[in-house]
Design an enzyme around this catalytic site. Structure first.
Site, PDB file in Angstrom:
ATOM      1  N   GLY A 269       6.213  15.365  56.891  1.00 18.29           N
ATOM      2  CA  GLY A 269       7.381  16.179  56.549  1.00 18.29           C
ATOM      3  C   GLY A 269       7.066  17.636  56.846  1.00 18.29           C
ATOM      4  O   GLY A 269       6.195  17.958  57.659  1.00 18.29           O
ATOM      5  N   ARG A 270       7.784  18.536  56.163  1.00 17.69           N
ATOM      6  CA  ARG A 270       7.599  19.969  56.438  1.00 17.69           C
ATOM      7  C   ARG A 270       6.135  20.396  56.273  1.00 17.69           C
ATOM      8  O   ARG A 270       5.590  21.132  57.100  1.00 17.69           O
ATOM      9  CB  ARG A 270       8.421  20.806  55.452  1.00 17.69           C
ATOM     10  CG  ARG A 270       9.917  20.729  55.616  1.00 17.69           C
ATOM     11  CD  ARG A 270      10.528  21.679  54.585  1.00 17.69           C
ATOM     12  NE  ARG A 270      11.952  21.577  54.497  1.00 17.69           N
ATOM     13  CZ  ARG A 270      12.590  20.662  53.759  1.00 17.69           C
ATOM     14  NH1 ARG A 270      11.909  19.794  53.048  1.00 17.69           N
ATOM     15  NH2 ARG A 270      13.903  20.645  53.727  1.00 17.69           N
ATOM     16  N   ILE A 271       5.512  19.952  55.176  1.00 19.90           N
ATOM     17  CA  ILE A 271       4.141  20.420  54.889  1.00 19.90           C
ATOM     18  C   ILE A 271       3.160  19.801  55.883  1.00 19.90           C
ATOM     19  O   ILE A 271       2.276  20.490  56.417  1.00 19.90           O
ATOM     20  CB  ILE A 271       3.752  20.105  53.426  1.00 19.90           C
ATOM     21  CG1 ILE A 271       4.685  20.845  52.458  1.00 19.90           C
ATOM     22  CG2 ILE A 271       2.294  20.508  53.161  1.00 19.90           C
ATOM     23  CD1 ILE A 271       4.545  20.435  50.997  1.00 19.90           C
TER      24      ILE A 271
ATOM     25  N   ILE B 136      -3.491  16.369  48.884  1.00 20.26           N
ATOM     26  CA  ILE B 136      -2.697  17.435  48.253  1.00 20.26           C
ATOM     27  C   ILE B 136      -1.290  16.924  47.966  1.00 20.26           C
ATOM     28  O   ILE B 136      -0.372  17.711  47.750  1.00 20.26           O
ATOM     29  CB  ILE B 136      -2.632  18.713  49.127  1.00 20.26           C
ATOM     30  CG1 ILE B 136      -2.085  18.394  50.528  1.00 20.26           C
ATOM     31  CG2 ILE B 136      -3.962  19.416  49.192  1.00 20.26           C
ATOM     32  CD1 ILE B 136      -1.681  19.632  51.321  1.00 20.26           C
TER      33      ILE B 136
ATOM     34  N   ARG C  88       0.148  13.600  45.901  1.00 22.44           N
ATOM     35  CA  ARG C  88       0.378  13.196  44.516  1.00 22.44           C
ATOM     36  C   ARG C  88      -0.727  12.260  44.087  1.00 22.44           C
ATOM     37  O   ARG C  88      -1.233  11.467  44.905  1.00 22.44           O
ATOM     38  CB  ARG C  88       1.706  12.441  44.373  1.00 22.44           C
ATOM     39  CG  ARG C  88       2.921  13.317  44.164  1.00 22.44           C
ATOM     40  CD  ARG C  88       2.955  13.955  42.765  1.00 22.44           C
ATOM     41  NE  ARG C  88       4.124  14.773  42.575  1.00 22.44           N
ATOM     42  CZ  ARG C  88       4.244  16.068  42.908  1.00 22.44           C
ATOM     43  NH1 ARG C  88       3.238  16.705  43.459  1.00 22.44           N
ATOM     44  NH2 ARG C  88       5.355  16.723  42.674  1.00 22.44           N
TER      45      ARG C  88
ATOM     46  N   HIS D 206      -4.204  20.777  40.722  1.00 27.16           N
ATOM     47  CA  HIS D 206      -2.829  20.733  41.226  1.00 27.16           C
ATOM     48  C   HIS D 206      -2.288  22.156  41.465  1.00 27.16           C
ATOM     49  O   HIS D 206      -1.291  22.574  40.867  1.00 27.16           O
ATOM     50  CB  HIS D 206      -1.927  19.973  40.228  1.00 27.16           C
ATOM     51  CG  HIS D 206      -0.667  19.447  40.841  1.00 27.16           C
ATOM     52  ND1 HIS D 206      -0.074  18.270  40.457  1.00 27.16           N
ATOM     53  CD2 HIS D 206       0.136  19.951  41.814  1.00 27.16           C
ATOM     54  CE1 HIS D 206       1.030  18.067  41.154  1.00 27.16           C
ATOM     55  NE2 HIS D 206       1.180  19.073  41.992  1.00 27.16           N
TER      56      HIS D 206
ATOM     57  N   GLU E  38      -3.119  12.568  36.009  1.00 28.86           N
ATOM     58  CA  GLU E  38      -3.495  13.955  35.707  1.00 28.86           C
ATOM     59  C   GLU E  38      -2.704  14.480  34.496  1.00 28.86           C
ATOM     60  O   GLU E  38      -1.588  14.002  34.253  1.00 28.86           O
ATOM     61  CB  GLU E  38      -3.252  14.850  36.949  1.00 28.86           C
ATOM     62  CG  GLU E  38      -1.805  14.981  37.363  1.00 28.86           C
ATOM     63  CD  GLU E  38      -1.661  15.803  38.653  1.00 28.86           C
ATOM     64  OE1 GLU E  38      -2.311  15.492  39.661  1.00 28.86           O
ATOM     65  OE2 GLU E  38      -0.876  16.760  38.621  1.00 28.86           O
TER      66      GLU E  38
ATOM     67  N   ARG F 118       6.359   7.354  58.109  1.00 34.83           N
ATOM     68  CA  ARG F 118       7.298   6.224  58.125  1.00 34.83           C
ATOM     69  C   ARG F 118       8.143   6.246  59.397  1.00 34.83           C
ATOM     70  O   ARG F 118       8.375   5.246  60.033  1.00 34.83           O
ATOM     71  CB  ARG F 118       8.238   6.310  56.910  1.00 34.83           C
ATOM     72  CG  ARG F 118       7.770   5.474  55.746  1.00 34.83           C
ATOM     73  CD  ARG F 118       8.715   5.593  54.607  1.00 34.83           C
ATOM     74  NE  ARG F 118       9.114   6.989  54.404  1.00 34.83           N
ATOM     75  CZ  ARG F 118       9.903   7.400  53.447  1.00 34.83           C
ATOM     76  NH1 ARG F 118      10.414   6.563  52.608  1.00 34.83           N
ATOM     77  NH2 ARG F 118      10.207   8.683  53.304  1.00 34.83           N
TER      78      ARG F 118
END
Ligand code: DGY
Length: 340
Positions: free
Chosen positions: A165-167, A247, A249, A296, A278, A188
């Site tokens: 995605g964007r990141i 980074i 989840r 996080h 967490e 995906r």
């Protein structure tokens, strides 16, 4: 006059800000709403959150607050939950949609900051920054040695990104054009050729990515489908010299399997910003030296955290004052008409 001001105040929608946030953002929201703000940052139980929300239309929350069917049932006045996070696996979006509650998240504003941190964690991990700093601080450094904290290179290495995605794309650009890396990705959906070229990244199947990468970075959203994307079998496919960075989840990696792989030297090192369960961290991860652990903080630059809070506030103000929310997650709720 004082009476009419009082009247106006009573007519304003009520909202809850579930966690401490920038005081300026609380002040801004207080110009529009009757605000109950948890500026002491008490960790509310679900029933305390439900109690705070009684009769209130909006929730400003972080990824730590769970919005599920039980909460929604207990809070019939709730109309919008605005997440100060891009990830929204804390929302049961189906239950929200069924109840006509809008969910919003905070995409875009944290992309570059989070990608920067992905590289910070990758470099700290591959170049053994934290282990060596601990060694120095604890007074163990007595002489230079040729192999002291020798790690692996970033430049020229193969970076495998899972989740594009964007990141993921921002990380790919840094890798390909900043560090001269060969960048592979798995997602995906395969990206279009122009986007792939703009990121300097090549699509491969997941097993090929795991086998070929010197560094694997996880940036995919958490869902039932992505639970334990990396477990013992996937770790076994990676190079023994490889590093793994998460980074995304907690829950995307089987942390117990990872701790064992690190202890047994089946991969070289890991950098983790997110954890299963967490803020608890798997006790075996705390025992292995070849892992860098951060709480996080991938999006935690001051301007970016402020932009995330502002975007959550924009969504609340827009929706509860009759406007159009900026980043709705279940826009079908909007087509059903304005909130009561
Ligand atoms: C996000 O925005 O999803 C970050 O992980 C902070 O929760």
């Amino acid at each position: 006059m004082a009476g009419s001001v009082q009247q106006d105040r009573r007519a304003r929608p009520g909202i809850v800000i579930a966690r401490a946030v920038f005081p300026e953002v609380v002040e801004r929201l207080a110009q529009h709403f009757d605000v109950l703000a948890n500026q002491q940052d008490a960790l509310w139980t679900p029933s305390q959150l439900a109690q705070a929300l009684q009769g209130r239309a909006g929730l400003f929350c972080t990824a730590s607050e769970r919005v599920d069917a039980d909460l929604l049932q207990a809070c019939p006045a709730l109309r919008i939950c605005a997440n100060m996070a891009v990830g929204f696996n804390n929302f049961d979006l189906d239950a929200m949609t069924a109840r006509g509650v809008l969910g919003t998240n905070a995409p875009g504003v944290l992309t570059e900051t989070t990608a920067d941190f992905g590289f910070a964690l990758l470099m700290a991990t591959a170049r053994r920054v934290c282990e060596s700093e601990h060694y120095l601080r604890s007074g163990q450094w007595t002489r230079w040695r040729y192999d002291m904290f020798a790690g692996s290179d970033i430049h020229g290495a193969t970076l495998g990104i899972i989740g594009m995605g964007r990141i993921g794309q921002a990380i790919a650009r840094r890798g390909a054009f900043g560090f001269g890396m060969r960048v592979l990705y798995h997602n995906r959906t395969r990206l279009g050729p122009e986007v792939e070229a703009a990121c300097g990244a090549r699509y491969v199947e997941r097993d090929a990515l795991l086998a070929q990468s010197d560094h694997v970075m996880l940036v995919l959203p958490y869902s039932a489908q992505s639970h334990h994307t990396i477990g013992a079998a996937e770790l076994a496919r990676m190079k023994p010299t490889a590093t793994l960075v998460n980074i995304a989840r907690g829950g995307i990696v089987d942390d117990g399997a990872l701790a064992r792989a690190l202890r047994e030297g089946r991969i070289a090192a890991a950098g983790l910003d997110v954890f299963e369960g967490e803020p608890q961290v798997h006790p075996e991860l705390l025992q292995v030296p070849n892992v860098v652990l951060t709480p996080h903080i991938a999006s935690a630059s001051v301007p970016t955290r402020r932009a995330m809070a502002d975007l959550a506030a924009d969504n609340l103000v827009a929706y509860l004052t009759g406007g159009t929310p900026v980043t709705p997650l279940n826009p079908i709720v909007l087509s059903r008409g304005a909130p009561a």
